[in-house]
Design an enzyme around this catalytic site. Structure first.
Site, short mmCIF file in Angstrom:
data_model
loop_
_atom_site.label_atom_id
_atom_site.label_comp_id
_atom_site.label_asym_id
_atom_site.label_seq_id
_atom_site.Cartn_x
_atom_site.Cartn_y
_atom_site.Cartn_z
N HIS A 96 0.83 -1.06 0.02
CA HIS A 96 0.27 -0.07 0.52
C HIS A 96 0.78 1.30 -0.03
CE1 HIS A 96 -2.40 3.34 1.92
NE2 HIS A 96 -3.76 2.64 1.19
N ALA A 329 -9.14 1.68 -3.51
CA ALA A 329 -9.77 2.93 -3.15
C ALA A 329 -8.55 4.30 -3.07
CB ALA A 329 -10.10 3.02 -1.30
N CYS A 330 -7.15 4.07 -2.64
CA CYS A 330 -6.35 5.19 -2.82
C CYS A 330 -5.88 5.79 -4.41
CB CYS A 330 -5.31 5.54 -1.54
SG CYS A 330 -5.18 3.81 -1.01
N SER A 331 -6.59 4.53 -5.28
CA SER A 331 -5.52 4.98 -6.40
C SER A 331 -6.52 4.91 -6.97
CB SER A 331 -4.38 4.10 -6.72
OG SER A 331 -5.38 2.33 -7.23
#
Ligand code: PLP
Length: 385
Positions: A96, A329-331
């Site tokens: 991550h 979700a963050c990418s």
């Protein structure tokens, strides 16, 4: 609307909100205050810590509360690096960004950061173990269950090898803890990070599991009032800690090894996978066997075999009533190649064509036909628009 994005954030588990409301009413004071109000708050905080420790077969002092996995990871890596002269830090190439970000900050402080290559399923290449764990490696950080493609890493093998060589090992278990609580007393890792909100607890709290032998070595990121045994200053949130403890109480305790597919949530996941894979425009991404039990990652193409944009499909699926992610979700907010799919050696054209479906206990067998139907309708619309 059906929520299939538990790997981004899961809704609160039953009773968690109620528990937090009660705690806010009963134990709202500062847990460091010496009066009765403070005592009540500190008792509730320690109860939450002991409850979590009990569920993980750990000592209560092993549990350090943080604001979430990102902070825990930074505390782990920077905390141990600060008390050592720079050497090599090995991270996998599918971490991550919280891990790769923390590692890159250490690179600026003289640490050599080496990425452990992975195969096409996203599993680290064990044939590199000897070379990567040779001197000057001092710290290894390995994600246990990869959030974007779901692959479970051979953590125990690497951890044992680190132990034999006196190398410190940290694992990012953020996605694993929502599915199984490992036995900390038997796990051969030194530090473990997680966030409550992936497990049906509140956002804004996480934990770093530590070992007594290491605690005096660990340097805090935040100094001040000396809370959390001096490892994380700042007034603790009793309510969030209690919410996390209550959520983790509902996660199954499991032996060290995560069970393979076949029962519980994995059976539901497999049921959906089988319904979807009759469409040959869909292909499983990540390890088909050793994967997070609630996680299905798919590569998507159109009728001519051309990749379909994951972001485009996510929007189309939203319109058909399914909430999923493209990548992690963050990418998913960024329209760029997935670094995880790139590390897995997937061709450039498919690196933006993945979607992630992640389950939670709110999904039942009877939902699967409807989910598959909506998915295929959403895919058709995405291809036609
Ligand atoms: C494997 C993994 N590690 C770390 C994180 C970061 O967690 P948080 O944003 O709660 O700090 C995530 C969140 O998606 C994750 O999936």
């Amino acid at each position: 609307m059906i929520y299939l994005d538990a790997c981004a954030t899961a809704p609160l588990r039953p009773g968690v909100l109620q528990r937090m409301i009660e705690l806010q009413q009963e134990a709202w004071a500062n847990p460091s205050s010496l009066h009765g109000f403070g005592l009540k708050a500190s008792e509730a905080l320690e109860r939450a810590r002991s409850q979590i420790a009990g569920n993980l077969c750990a000592d209560h002092q092993d549990v350090v509360f943080t604001s979430g996995a990102t902070e825990s990871i930074h505390l782990a890596l920077h905390g141990v690096a600060a008390s050592r002269s720079p050497g090599r830090l090995v991270i996998s190439s599918v971490e991550h960004p919280a891990v790769s970000g923390a590692a890159h900050l250490l690179a600026r402080r003289g640490w050599e950061v080496t990425e452990w290559p992975v195969d096409q399923l996203g599993r680290i290449r064990l044939e590199c173990l000897e070379e990567l764990l040779a001197s000057p490696t001092k710290i290894v950080s390995l994600v246990w269950g990869q959030g974007e493609v779901g692959t479970i890493q051979p953590l125990l093998t690497v951890a044992e090898a680190c132990r034999e060589r006196g190398i410190l090992i940290h694992t990012d278990a953020t996605q694993v803890l929502s599915q199984a609580l490992p036995n900390w007393s038997e796990l051969p890792v030194d530090l473990l990070s997680s966030s409550a909100h992936k497990s049906g607890g509140p956002r804004g709290i996480g934990l770093l599991m530590t070992r007594e032998s290491l605690r005096s070595d660990l340097q805090p990121l935040l100094t001040g009032g000396g809370q959390e045994g001096g490892l994380r200053s700042g007034t603790e949130s009793v309510v969030l800690a209690a919410g996390m403890a209550f959520a983790l109480e509902q996660v199954e305790r499991q032996p060290i090894k995560l069970s393979r597919a076949g029962n519980g949530i994995a059976a539901l996941r497999d049921g959906l996978r089988d319904r979807l894979l009759i469409d040959d425009r869909l292909e499983v991404c990540g390890d088909p066997e050793d994967r997070l039990p609630h996680h299905l990652s798919l590569l998507v193409s159109d009728d001519d075999g051309h990749p379909v944009s994951g972001r485009h499909l996510v929007r189309s699926l939203d319109a058909t009533g399914l909430a999923v992610s493209s990548g992690s979700a963050c990418s998913s907010g960024k329209d760029s190649d997935s670094p995880v799919l790139t590390a897995m050696g997937l061709p450039k054209v498919v690196r933006r064509s993945s979607v992630r479906i992640s389950f939670g206990p709110w999904i039942e067998e009877s939902d699967l036909d409807g989910i598959a139907e909506r998915f295929l309708t959403g895919l058709e619309k995405a291809i036609c628009s």
